[in-house]
Design an enzyme around this catalytic site. Sequence first.
Site, PDB file in Angstrom:
ATOM      1  N   ASP A  86      35.806 -49.595  36.835  1.00 46.92           N
ATOM      2  CA  ASP A  86      34.480 -50.212  36.831  1.00 46.92           C
ATOM      3  C   ASP A  86      34.342 -51.038  38.105  1.00 46.92           C
ATOM      4  O   ASP A  86      35.124 -51.949  38.352  1.00 46.92           O
ATOM      5  CB  ASP A  86      34.313 -51.100  35.598  1.00 46.92           C
ATOM      6  CG  ASP A  86      32.953 -51.789  35.584  1.00 46.92           C
ATOM      7  OD1 ASP A  86      31.938 -51.076  35.533  1.00 46.92           O
ATOM      8  OD2 ASP A  86      32.909 -53.035  35.650  1.00 46.92           O
ATOM      9  N   GLU A 119      32.331 -44.573  37.848  1.00 43.93           N
ATOM     10  CA  GLU A 119      30.932 -44.430  37.491  1.00 43.93           C
ATOM     11  C   GLU A 119      30.193 -43.954  38.735  1.00 43.93           C
ATOM     12  O   GLU A 119      30.517 -44.366  39.850  1.00 43.93           O
ATOM     13  CB  GLU A 119      30.407 -45.798  37.068  1.00 43.93           C
ATOM     14  CG  GLU A 119      29.227 -45.763  36.159  1.00 43.93           C
ATOM     15  CD  GLU A 119      28.945 -47.157  35.611  1.00 43.93           C
ATOM     16  OE1 GLU A 119      27.979 -47.299  34.874  1.00 43.93           O
ATOM     17  OE2 GLU A 119      29.689 -48.088  35.934  1.00 43.93           O
ATOM     18  N   ASP A 124      34.097 -56.201  31.828  1.00 36.88           N
ATOM     19  CA  ASP A 124      34.414 -55.170  32.828  1.00 36.88           C
ATOM     20  C   ASP A 124      35.515 -54.225  32.356  1.00 36.88           C
ATOM     21  O   ASP A 124      35.461 -53.021  32.598  1.00 36.88           O
ATOM     22  CB  ASP A 124      34.826 -55.820  34.154  1.00 36.88           C
ATOM     23  CG  ASP A 124      33.698 -56.664  34.742  1.00 36.88           C
ATOM     24  OD1 ASP A 124      32.524 -56.370  34.434  1.00 36.88           O
ATOM     25  OD2 ASP A 124      33.993 -57.604  35.486  1.00 36.88           O
TER      26      ASP A 124
END
Length: 349
Positions: free
Chosen positions: A158, A242, A322
């Site tokens: 992340d 991501e 996170d």
Amino acid sequence: MAVRQAAFEQGKQRISDAELSKRLTLAKKDPERAWLGEVSSVVLQQALADLNTAYRNFFQSVAGKRRGAPVAPPRFRSRKDSRQSIRFTRNARFAVTAGRKLRLPKVGELKVAWSRELPSDPSSVTVTRDSAGRFFASFVIITDDQALPPTEAEVGIDLGLATFAVLSDGTTITSARFLRQAERRLANAARNLSRKQKGSSNRAKARVKVARAHARVADARRDWAHKHSTRIICDNQAVYVEDLCIKGLARTRLAKSVHDAGWGMFVRMLEQKAARYGRAFGRVNRWFPSTRLCSACGVVGEAKPLHVREWTCACGVTHDRDLNAARNILAAGRAERLNACGGTVSPAA
Ligand SMILES: [Zn+2]
């Protein structure tokens, strides 16, 4: 380039390479462009080849045959641009001498501070001068990369603002202090420059300082990103991140472009190194609520404002924001990869 542009405006798509070459030879005889004769002809041929590539990309982009962002038509270069580069191929007979100097045609022998040994004979060398006035030589070398020994671990990453990145295994990567210092120095130098009078010699000096500070930030960031991306690729068989475009949707003005640049480079390095060392790399493309989804029970909770760093799901598990997101990215990346491989995603027994 001018010839090409005229042809484009007249609706013709291409001028043959031979024709361009011929015109280049003619141009050398023009007294105002005699400087073209001062460099190796291979360098000029390489510039033409680059122009060809640029036009091909542009035409394909216009015709919708090229994936990715639209490509702009090539722009003119100038001998006054702050960044300059030339490329020599084998035909130009460049050489690394026995005394470890770089010999370039029509330039001579150059002393080189080698950053590493060349593993084999280079097929070309590009010499660049950056805006800070430093010269670099980069060599193209063909190597056979060896896959790293396989490992069991897989990781989701992340990318964040408070911390640069949080890994699903719990590791956090914070922006290095020297990087923040370098960024502060850059800001100071830029402020200094803006106070100097236009056209003054003090302004010219200040501009070089800004360029130096820029170069130092860029170098520091690249080294740092190399170090962390290499370690992540070594430690894990598969790496998922991501998609940054999706990340952008959720981003506020607070996030500076500095961060975007850092993320982009970091993710590209991960992707390249994964390919080089036989690791899997995946971007999680599908939109999913990575922060709201409980990585333990799969329930989607309510929206969490940015300042909420920790939350407890109805199932009783307390999550770091996170880390939870990183775990969700890992799960989503795994699922997408299994799907892509033709496997099935079966619910846990
Ligand atoms: Zn839960």
